[in-house]
Design a protein around this motif. Structure first.
Motif, PDB file in Angstrom:
ATOM      1  N   SER A 206      34.439  33.452  58.132  1.00  4.44           N
ATOM      2  CA  SER A 206      34.359  34.108  56.829  1.00  4.44           C
ATOM      3  C   SER A 206      34.721  33.149  55.713  1.00  4.44           C
ATOM      4  O   SER A 206      35.517  32.226  55.897  1.00  4.44           O
ATOM      5  N   ALA A 207      34.149  33.377  54.527  1.00  3.27           N
ATOM      6  CA  ALA A 207      34.515  32.600  53.344  1.00  3.27           C
ATOM      7  C   ALA A 207      35.728  33.174  52.645  1.00  3.27           C
ATOM      8  O   ALA A 207      36.221  32.601  51.682  1.00  3.27           O
ATOM      9  N   ALA A 208      36.227  34.322  53.121  1.00  3.07           N
ATOM     10  CA  ALA A 208      37.399  34.956  52.532  1.00  3.07           C
ATOM     11  C   ALA A 208      38.621  34.661  53.395  1.00  3.07           C
ATOM     12  O   ALA A 208      38.582  34.777  54.610  1.00  3.07           O
ATOM     13  N   THR A 209      39.693  34.239  52.751  1.00  2.00           N
ATOM     14  CA  THR A 209      40.962  34.019  53.430  1.00  2.00           C
ATOM     15  C   THR A 209      42.028  34.870  52.734  1.00  2.00           C
ATOM     16  O   THR A 209      41.825  35.347  51.618  1.00  2.00           O
ATOM     17  N   THR A 210      43.154  35.048  53.410  1.00  4.63           N
ATOM     18  CA  THR A 210      44.240  35.825  52.824  1.00  4.63           C
ATOM     19  C   THR A 210      45.525  35.023  52.964  1.00  4.63           C
ATOM     20  O   THR A 210      45.890  34.629  54.073  1.00  4.63           O
ATOM     21  N   TYR A 211      46.165  34.759  51.848  1.00  3.15           N
ATOM     22  CA  TYR A 211      47.464  34.095  51.924  1.00  3.15           C
ATOM     23  C   TYR A 211      48.248  34.327  50.643  1.00  3.15           C
ATOM     24  O   TYR A 211      47.676  34.577  49.578  1.00  3.15           O
ATOM     25  N   PHE A 212      49.555  34.286  50.783  1.00  2.00           N
ATOM     26  CA  PHE A 212      50.425  34.226  49.604  1.00  2.00           C
ATOM     27  C   PHE A 212      51.520  33.224  49.892  1.00  2.00           C
ATOM     28  O   PHE A 212      52.054  33.125  50.999  1.00  2.00           O
ATOM     29  N   LEU A 213      51.835  32.430  48.850  1.00  2.98           N
ATOM     30  CA  LEU A 213      52.753  31.307  48.971  1.00  2.98           C
ATOM     31  C   LEU A 213      53.747  31.366  47.824  1.00  2.98           C
ATOM     32  O   LEU A 213      53.353  31.238  46.656  1.00  2.98           O
ATOM     33  N   LEU A 221      48.343  33.500  45.271  1.00  7.39           N
ATOM     34  CA  LEU A 221      47.582  34.416  46.111  1.00  7.39           C
ATOM     35  C   LEU A 221      46.200  33.828  46.353  1.00  7.39           C
ATOM     36  O   LEU A 221      45.554  33.343  45.429  1.00  7.39           O
ATOM     37  N   GLY A 222      45.756  33.892  47.599  1.00  8.70           N
ATOM     38  CA  GLY A 222      44.436  33.376  47.897  1.00  8.70           C
ATOM     39  C   GLY A 222      43.781  34.197  48.982  1.00  8.70           C
ATOM     40  O   GLY A 222      44.392  35.124  49.527  1.00  8.70           O
ATOM     41  N   GLY A 223      42.594  33.813  49.270  1.00  4.43           N
ATOM     42  CA  GLY A 223      41.855  32.733  48.666  1.00  4.43           C
ATOM     43  C   GLY A 223      40.407  32.826  49.125  1.00  4.43           C
ATOM     44  O   GLY A 223      39.941  33.821  49.682  1.00  4.43           O
ATOM     45  N   THR A 224      39.712  31.710  48.964  1.00  2.00           N
ATOM     46  CA  THR A 224      38.322  31.608  49.383  1.00  2.00           C
ATOM     47  C   THR A 224      38.092  30.254  50.045  1.00  2.00           C
ATOM     48  O   THR A 224      38.832  29.302  49.823  1.00  2.00           O
ATOM     49  N   ALA A 225      37.024  30.182  50.833  1.00  2.00           N
ATOM     50  CA  ALA A 225      36.568  28.931  51.433  1.00  2.00           C
ATOM     51  C   ALA A 225      35.037  28.969  51.418  1.00  2.00           C
ATOM     52  O   ALA A 225      34.381  29.119  52.438  1.00  2.00           O
ATOM     53  N   GLN A 226      34.491  28.828  50.217  1.00  2.00           N
ATOM     54  CA  GLN A 226      33.053  28.982  49.992  1.00  2.00           C
ATOM     55  C   GLN A 226      32.371  27.625  50.069  1.00  2.00           C
ATOM     56  O   GLN A 226      32.521  26.794  49.173  1.00  2.00           O
ATOM     57  N   GLU A 227      31.612  27.403  51.110  1.00  2.00           N
ATOM     58  CA  GLU A 227      30.949  26.116  51.308  1.00  2.00           C
ATOM     59  C   GLU A 227      29.798  25.930  50.333  1.00  2.00           C
ATOM     60  O   GLU A 227      29.068  26.871  50.021  1.00  2.00           O
ATOM     61  N   ASP A 228      29.663  24.697  49.843  1.00  2.00           N
ATOM     62  CA  ASP A 228      28.572  24.301  48.943  1.00  2.00           C
ATOM     63  C   ASP A 228      28.571  25.084  47.641  1.00  2.00           C
ATOM     64  O   ASP A 228      27.525  25.248  47.004  1.00  2.00           O
ATOM     65  N   ALA A 229      29.718  25.572  47.226  1.00  3.17           N
ATOM     66  CA  ALA A 229      29.850  26.271  45.943  1.00  3.17           C
ATOM     67  C   ALA A 229      30.533  25.333  44.955  1.00  3.17           C
ATOM     68  O   ALA A 229      31.633  24.849  45.215  1.00  3.17           O
ATOM     69  N   TRP A 230      29.888  25.077  43.825  1.00  2.54           N
ATOM     70  CA  TRP A 230      30.357  24.052  42.899  1.00  2.54           C
ATOM     71  C   TRP A 230      31.048  24.610  41.659  1.00  2.54           C
ATOM     72  O   TRP A 230      31.616  23.852  40.881  1.00  2.54           O
ATOM     73  N   SER A 231      31.005  25.911  41.458  1.00  2.00           N
ATOM     74  CA  SER A 231      31.541  26.475  40.220  1.00  2.00           C
ATOM     75  C   SER A 231      33.058  26.368  40.158  1.00  2.00           C
ATOM     76  O   SER A 231      33.763  26.751  41.096  1.00  2.00           O
ATOM     77  N   LEU A 232      33.553  25.895  39.015  1.00  2.00           N
ATOM     78  CA  LEU A 232      34.987  25.826  38.769  1.00  2.00           C
ATOM     79  C   LEU A 232      35.479  27.005  37.924  1.00  2.00           C
ATOM     80  O   LEU A 232      36.648  27.059  37.549  1.00  2.00           O
ATOM     81  N   PRO A 234      36.680  30.752  37.500  1.00  3.15           N
ATOM     82  CA  PRO A 234      37.203  31.853  38.310  1.00  3.15           C
ATOM     83  C   PRO A 234      36.292  33.076  38.206  1.00  3.15           C
ATOM     84  O   PRO A 234      35.804  33.405  37.122  1.00  3.15           O
ATOM     85  N   ASP A 235      36.069  33.724  39.328  1.00  2.00           N
ATOM     86  CA  ASP A 235      35.249  34.924  39.368  1.00  2.00           C
ATOM     87  C   ASP A 235      36.159  36.152  39.380  1.00  2.00           C
ATOM     88  O   ASP A 235      36.976  36.299  40.303  1.00  2.00           O
ATOM     89  N   PRO A 236      36.063  37.035  38.397  1.00  2.00           N
ATOM     90  CA  PRO A 236      36.967  38.191  38.329  1.00  2.00           C
ATOM     91  C   PRO A 236      36.894  39.088  39.553  1.00  2.00           C
ATOM     92  O   PRO A 236      37.926  39.592  40.021  1.00  2.00           O
ATOM     93  N   ALA A 237      35.690  39.305  40.099  1.00  2.00           N
ATOM     94  CA  ALA A 237      35.550  40.167  41.281  1.00  2.00           C
ATOM     95  C   ALA A 237      36.234  39.536  42.486  1.00  2.00           C
ATOM     96  O   ALA A 237      36.891  40.227  43.281  1.00  2.00           O
ATOM     97  N   THR A 238      36.094  38.220  42.607  1.00  2.00           N
ATOM     98  CA  THR A 238      36.769  37.521  43.707  1.00  2.00           C
ATOM     99  C   THR A 238      38.280  37.628  43.564  1.00  2.00           C
ATOM    100  O   THR A 238      38.998  37.856  44.546  1.00  2.00           O
ATOM    101  N   ALA A 239      38.774  37.468  42.346  1.00  2.00           N
ATOM    102  CA  ALA A 239      40.215  37.581  42.111  1.00  2.00           C
ATOM    103  C   ALA A 239      40.725  38.967  42.493  1.00  2.00           C
ATOM    104  O   ALA A 239      41.790  39.116  43.100  1.00  2.00           O
ATOM    105  N   GLU A 240      39.960  39.992  42.156  1.00  2.00           N
ATOM    106  CA  GLU A 240      40.359  41.362  42.498  1.00  2.00           C
ATOM    107  C   GLU A 240      40.427  41.553  44.003  1.00  2.00           C
ATOM    108  O   GLU A 240      41.364  42.176  44.529  1.00  2.00           O
ATOM    109  N   GLU A 241      39.457  40.988  44.722  1.00  2.00           N
ATOM    110  CA  GLU A 241      39.458  41.101  46.184  1.00  2.00           C
ATOM    111  C   GLU A 241      40.626  40.337  46.801  1.00  2.00           C
ATOM    112  O   GLU A 241      41.216  40.779  47.793  1.00  2.00           O
TER     113      GLU A 241
END
Length: 313
Positions: A206-213, A221-232, A234-241
């Motif tokens: 999965s490209a979705a991970t879960t962690y808090f540090l 709070l995280g996170g994502t591991a989206q391969e070949d994604a270049w955008s720097l 932040p995506d609000p929907a991703t942050a909500e998830e």
């Protein structure tokens, strides 16, 4: 202090890989300069969560030794957390068990299986503080960090016969090496409601991970591991998830106050490349890149190997 023995080395790249490599070269008596496109606090290293753990990195035959070399240093530096930014913190890898790890795990004190996952007390590094500390160590060693963007390693060879490539994702164009790919990581920086342990869970499929540090003054709070994604951006929907996934583990995070959002592009490669390459006419290029999301974990083991290659021959 740096001796005058040996020819100068230019380290290209000023993140944790570049700074650790430069310090190892200086320790061996080599005159060193670091050329960095960005200040340390603007590199990918500054966005890293900072938990020591071999994460999605190859070659497996070397990763264990590299990681343990770094671990021993972090354990020592954790005695001075206010100075170094390194602390030892308890937590749980929710998706791991000891029997799924390599032989290196036997050298990590206190690892134990629990009903919640693999419990451990590991280095957790406050990356902005740690990078500033490393920069001070470079200054003490007489190593200058110069703001410099290069379009070709030939520019560095005009200044020194030995160049070490620690440019991470930029190696895709500079080497060139099209096997280097970004793995996009998005973080939510939040107020800490009182959490003092870390947690991770990462599904390799999965490209979705879960962690808090828990870092000083904040909770990552995280996170994502989206391969070949270049955008720097932040995506609000991703942050909500991200917040929802973390709150499923710790319900008090459901209404946590958000301070900021961050995105970093991990410099992924099928395997880390640490290799010496002769570029002719007495020019030597040493590569040290492709560490993905485990750069902090393997930094010092890789730095030692790269420094040895730079000194060889």
């Amino acid at each position: 202090m740096i001796s005058d023995s040996g020819s100068e080395v230019i380290v290209v790249g000023g993140g944790v890989i570049g700074m650790s490599t430069a310090l190892e070269l200086a320790r061996r008596g080599r005159p060193v300069r670091v050329w960095s496109r960005d200040l340390a606090e603007r590199t990918t290293s500054a966005v890293a969560g900072g938990l020591w753990w071999p994460y999605r990195i190859d070659p497996t035959a070397k990763v264990g030794a590299w990681s343990l070399t770094s671990l021993r240093r972090y354990e020592e530096w954790a005695a001075r957390p206010e100075e170094t930014g390194v602390r030892l913190v308890d937590g749980v890898h929710g998706d791991s068990r000891i029997d799924g790890l390599g032989a290196w795990a036997g050298e990590v004190a206190g690892l134990r299986d629990t009903p919640e996952g693999l419990a451990a007390r590991l280095p957790l590094i406050d990356m902005p503080a740690h990078l500033a500390w490393l920069r001070d160590r470079l200054a003490e060693a007489g190593v200058a960090v110069e703001p410099r963007t290069v379009a070709s390693f030939d520019e560095a060879f005009e200044a020194a016969p030995t160049v070490v490539n620690c440019t991470g994702l930029a190696s895709r164009e500079l080497v060139p090496d099209d096997s280097v790919r970004p793995v996009r990581g998005q973080l939510v920086i939040a107020e800490n409601p009182g959490i003092d342990t870390w947690f991770t869970a990462a599904d390799p499929a999965s490209a979705a991970t879960t962690y808090f540090l828990p870092q000083p003054g904040r909770l990552l709070l995280g996170g994502t591991a989206q391969e070949d994604a270049w955008s720097l951006e932040p995506d609000p929907a991703t942050a909500e998830e991200i917040v929802k996934r973390c709150a499923a583990v710790r319900p008090e995070l459901a209404d946590v106050r958000i301070l900021e959002h961050r995105v970093g592009l991990r410099p992924s490669r099928p395997a880390v490349r640490i290799e010496r390459e002769e570029r002719g006419a007495g020019r030597t290029l040493v590569h040290n890149y492709g560490h993905g999301g485990a750069g902090v974990t393997v930094a010092w083991g890789c730095a030692e190997e790269a420094a040895e290659l730079a000194a060889a021959g």
